[in-house]
Design an enzyme around this catalytic site. Sequence first.
Site, mmCIF file in Angstrom:
data_model
loop_
_atom_site.group_PDB
_atom_site.id
_atom_site.type_symbol
_atom_site.label_atom_id
_atom_site.label_comp_id
_atom_site.label_asym_id
_atom_site.label_seq_id
_atom_site.Cartn_x
_atom_site.Cartn_y
_atom_site.Cartn_z
ATOM 1 N N GLY B 186 0.903 -1.248 0.046
ATOM 2 C CA GLY B 186 -0.024 0.198 -0.115
ATOM 3 C C GLY B 186 0.858 1.215 0.022
ATOM 4 N N LYS B 204 6.504 19.062 -4.571
ATOM 5 C CA LYS B 204 6.757 19.550 -3.244
ATOM 6 C C LYS B 204 7.846 20.157 -2.651
ATOM 7 C CE LYS B 204 4.796 14.751 -1.682
ATOM 8 N NZ LYS B 204 5.263 13.339 -1.408
#
Lengths: 328, 328
Positions: B186, B204
Amino acid sequence: MPSFKAAILGFGTVGEGVYRILQEKREEIRENTGFTVDVVTILVKDKTKKRKPISGVKITDNIRDILDDPEIDVVFEAIVGEEPAYTYLSDAIEKGCHIITANKKMFAKHGPALLKHAEFRNVQVGFEATTAGGVPVIRTVSNLLAGDRIKRIQGILNGTSNFILTKMREEGSPFKKALLDAQKNGFAEADPSDDVDGTDAFRKLMILSSLSFGQQPDWEDVPVVGIEHIQPIDVIDASKGDLRYRHVADIWIDDNDKLLGTVGPVLIGANHPLFSIDGVDNAIIIETEYLGQLTLVGPGAGMYPTGSAMVADLLHIIRQQEVVMVTN
Amino acid sequence: MPSFKAAILGFGTVGEGVYRILQEKREEIRENTGFTVDVVTILVKDKTKKRKPISGVKITDNIRDILDDPEIDVVFEAIVGEEPAYTYLSDAIEKGCHIITANKKMFAKHGPALLKHAEFRNVQVGFEATTAGGVPVIRTVSNLLAGDRIKRIQGILNGTSNFILTKMREEGSPFKKALLDAQKNGFAEADPSDDVDGTDAFRKLMILSSLSFGQQPDWEDVPVVGIEHIQPIDVIDASKGDLRYRHVADIWIDDNDKLLGTVGPVLIGANHPLFSIDGVDNAIIIETEYLGQLTLVGPGAGMYPTGSAMVADLLHIIRQQEVVMVTN
């Protein structure tokens, strides 16, 4: 132009750092906050000591010159020891001043009382510089607290001890030689006992405890061990197993909701966040319900790091002032 | 009891995290701030999708249900992609709502415009969750900026890449196998391209650049390299020399006051603060004039870390509201 009048108690390394930063950043602070900050009075122990003259600033050895001056909005305190610092700050709060302190010895013991007093008088208390120098651990924990829950804080809170342990490992030095090195480099006081016996780390841990858990454990219940008895052979043996000694202060809530703390040397492995923290740096691991682990690493002392932590406290206070003014 | 009415755009991992934290911490938030926070409307893509019913909350697929509701004070945005997120948030600001976003793709490009718009409308923009998930890097940089100066920021800003590089080193896996591992755990999307080719870290970095330096370099001038072409043999060779590959985003002001950035794999040694950052953690080194280096390490993603960063933004907004109310 609205202005903030400041006094500084103590003009050693930290007090001077605050003064210098406020001078150097005068314009930026004005631009960012809309306020000028003027240092109007500095309290020193020995007025006759030779120092560079500071224009526009009153140098005094009488605290009344500050406490009786109705103009002063904020008092920076960078004295050493519990008293007279506590009394001075308590009086400053009483007269309606914000206070900003770097005094961990005083604040570990009297912090809760000062905070309560300040709440009552509707002024603010900045204490970022009491713990881990320039590392903004107080602000970070404060921000986390409103919507998260602190479960544990552990960290390297004394740069002197960490420097000594680093030297012992890197150079195989015995404790005494590493301590001498630290003193030569300005990383240890002439009397280093509070640093190497764990007392200093303990005090910072108590400050973090009050902030994070709203309470401190009974001081006698916290085992505090220093690094004086670690031998070079211990450090070398540890290294062979890829382990390192770190002096760690640790506080946590156990499964029975009891607050527990310890301070002392700990052997840690290469995957631990404190393994790679060498030299005079401080490091703090904050464990919370939602975040898991957050680690902060940075300079634990020094004129500019500590001074800038105190100035950051002031800017925080000013920004709240700003909001008030805008809305009125 | 004053209350804050909130809408959430998007109910994937992050949106649900925000909702859950606001429910779980309802009482604490009320005690700490004096405000209750009520989620009144949630915008979803597919209204017919089966989900647990949420009592007292309107589930809608029509943004007008939020933009036309005069009661809503704050909009949390946790959608993916530039549009319609930018338009929704722009409209929300126009109607006087505070906005809080986790959308880095949108914010890297439109952040400066949204911030300007918000200033004009006297509302606030929270974007802590756009960069490094639960690590409070935006708040920390913001606090530093008022009285210090940022010189450089470098960091591991993409947890997926870092997880893959860690697996390649620890298990000698080729890139593709390590990526599969990340997906199974995940830690990587079905389409992981933005993560592994450096685009996500680049975005970012641009958000950090705007915040820290008030500007972004021309996007074309920033070399962006991913980790897809690193071979297991490269990683193993590096390890032999006690070096590690880290995927590092880096932005700094050079000696000619020019803003420069790079994103790509870097070989670093054991004394570098990023050496020991393994797995999905993010790490950011903030270099300032006064502090030297401050390093923050923590979870770069996840329902609760990212959700809690957004809730922290809300609490910051509420606290300012509090000051306003007290003084009126």
